[in-house]
Scaffold this motif. Structure first.
Motif, mmCIF file in Angstrom:
data_model
loop_
_atom_site.group_PDB
_atom_site.id
_atom_site.type_symbol
_atom_site.label_atom_id
_atom_site.label_comp_id
_atom_site.label_asym_id
_atom_site.label_seq_id
_atom_site.Cartn_x
_atom_site.Cartn_y
_atom_site.Cartn_z
ATOM 1 N N ASN A 2 0.842 -1.195 0.000
ATOM 2 C CA ASN A 2 0.000 0.000 0.000
ATOM 3 C C ASN A 2 0.871 1.237 0.000
ATOM 4 O O ASN A 2 1.934 1.270 0.624
ATOM 5 C CB ASN A 2 -0.904 0.028 1.240
ATOM 6 C CG ASN A 2 -2.063 -0.919 1.085
ATOM 7 O OD1 ASN A 2 -2.380 -1.361 -0.015
ATOM 8 N ND2 ASN A 2 -2.692 -1.252 2.186
ATOM 9 N N PRO A 100 -2.047 -4.068 4.390
ATOM 10 C CA PRO A 100 -2.695 -4.939 3.394
ATOM 11 C C PRO A 100 -3.868 -5.732 3.953
ATOM 12 O O PRO A 100 -4.820 -6.029 3.235
ATOM 13 C CB PRO A 100 -1.555 -5.865 2.950
ATOM 14 C CG PRO A 100 -0.315 -5.049 3.156
ATOM 15 C CD PRO A 100 -0.590 -4.243 4.390
ATOM 16 N N ARG A 169 5.583 -7.870 8.205
ATOM 17 C CA ARG A 169 5.526 -6.710 7.332
ATOM 18 C C ARG A 169 6.926 -6.108 7.188
ATOM 19 O O ARG A 169 7.747 -6.177 8.107
ATOM 20 C CB ARG A 169 4.589 -5.628 7.894
ATOM 21 C CG ARG A 169 3.138 -6.065 8.032
ATOM 22 C CD ARG A 169 2.450 -6.125 6.695
ATOM 23 N NE ARG A 169 1.038 -6.445 6.800
ATOM 24 C CZ ARG A 169 0.539 -7.674 6.682
ATOM 25 N NH1 ARG A 169 1.350 -8.715 6.476
ATOM 26 N NH2 ARG A 169 -0.767 -7.874 6.773
ATOM 27 N N GLU A 207 3.760 -6.874 2.487
ATOM 28 C CA GLU A 207 3.516 -8.094 3.240
ATOM 29 C C GLU A 207 4.791 -8.925 3.261
ATOM 30 O O GLU A 207 5.527 -8.998 2.278
ATOM 31 C CB GLU A 207 2.386 -8.891 2.607
ATOM 32 C CG GLU A 207 1.034 -8.216 2.671
ATOM 33 C CD GLU A 207 -0.051 -9.080 2.052
ATOM 34 O OE1 GLU A 207 -0.178 -9.061 0.811
ATOM 35 O OE2 GLU A 207 -0.764 -9.772 2.804
#
Length: 225
Positions: A2, A100, A169, A207
């Motif tokens: 993102n 995410p 992450r 991710e």
């Protein structure tokens, strides 16, 4: 992955919705007055729906604040005034990006160190505060926490925050001295691009745990004015 948008809290979005609803209600009031009693009864039903939606939005805004706040995250960085925030209250949150999984929000804050260096720090967001969520509790960064800093001659400074656990992450963040150009990183064979925020700050949320040679930021195309 993102990319960031402008920082906006749930309360900001709720205020926008309320203002829009008020403008719609005013317009309906004028139309109903001109159309007669039957239209006014219909308008009252519509207003009731708007009120219900407003209450739902208020509940959503409040939900963001329900998570408890714990003790600040202790900064174990060796003490050095060169990399410490120069001003009280630093850093300033300038960009946010959704996780995410949609369960949290990440952000990047900027500050100037005591030595005049441009610095950045990333973490999870509550309101306008950066920190980390651990076991369902938000822990803000302690006052005076250090960040990643760069001297005047470095065109783009970057660092990464790697989070483990069941949903690992990799947060790639930093600052560029070319705010009129996009920032690009590559991961999984795909380029990801963002426009720098205030102070040239940027933020990418991926991710998993990326390799050290993945997602190295560089300047991209010049942004359109």
């Amino acid at each position: 992955m993102n990319a960031p948008g402008r920082p906006r809290s749930a309360r900001d979005e709720l205020l926008d919705e309320i203002m829009a609803a008020a403008r719609r209600e005013e317009a309906m009031e004028r139309r109903a007055h001109a159309a007669g009693p039957r239209a006014r009864r219909h308008r009252r039903r519509i207003v009731a729906i708007i009120v219900a939606l407003g209450l739902g939005a208020a509940a959503a805004a409040g939900a963001a604040d329900l998570i408890s706040t714990g003790e600040p995250v202790h900064d174990k960085t060796p003490r050095s005034e060169r990399y410490q925030p120069h001003e009280a209250g630093a850093p300033t949150l300038v960009a946010k990006a959704s996780d995410p999984a949609g369960s949290t929000t990440w952000g990047v804050g900027i500050f100037t160190s005591a030595a005049g260096l441009d610095c950045a720090v990333a973490g999870q967001v509550r309101g306008v505060t950066l920190g980390l969520i651990r076991n369902g509790t938000f822990h803000p960064y302690e006052r005076g926490s250090f960040g990643t800093c760069a001297g005047k001659g470095i065109p783009i400074m970057s660092d990464r925050l790697v989070i483990g656990g069941p949903q690992p992450r990799t947060i790639v963040f930093g600052r560029t001295r070319r705010p009129d150009h996009s920032v690009v990183v590559e991961s999984g064979g795909k380029p990801h691009t963002v426009a720098p925020a205030a102070g040239g700050a940027f933020l990418f949320v991926f991710e998993g745990k990326l390799r050290p040679d993945e997602a190295i930021p560089h300047a991209g195309a010049k942004l359109q004015p």
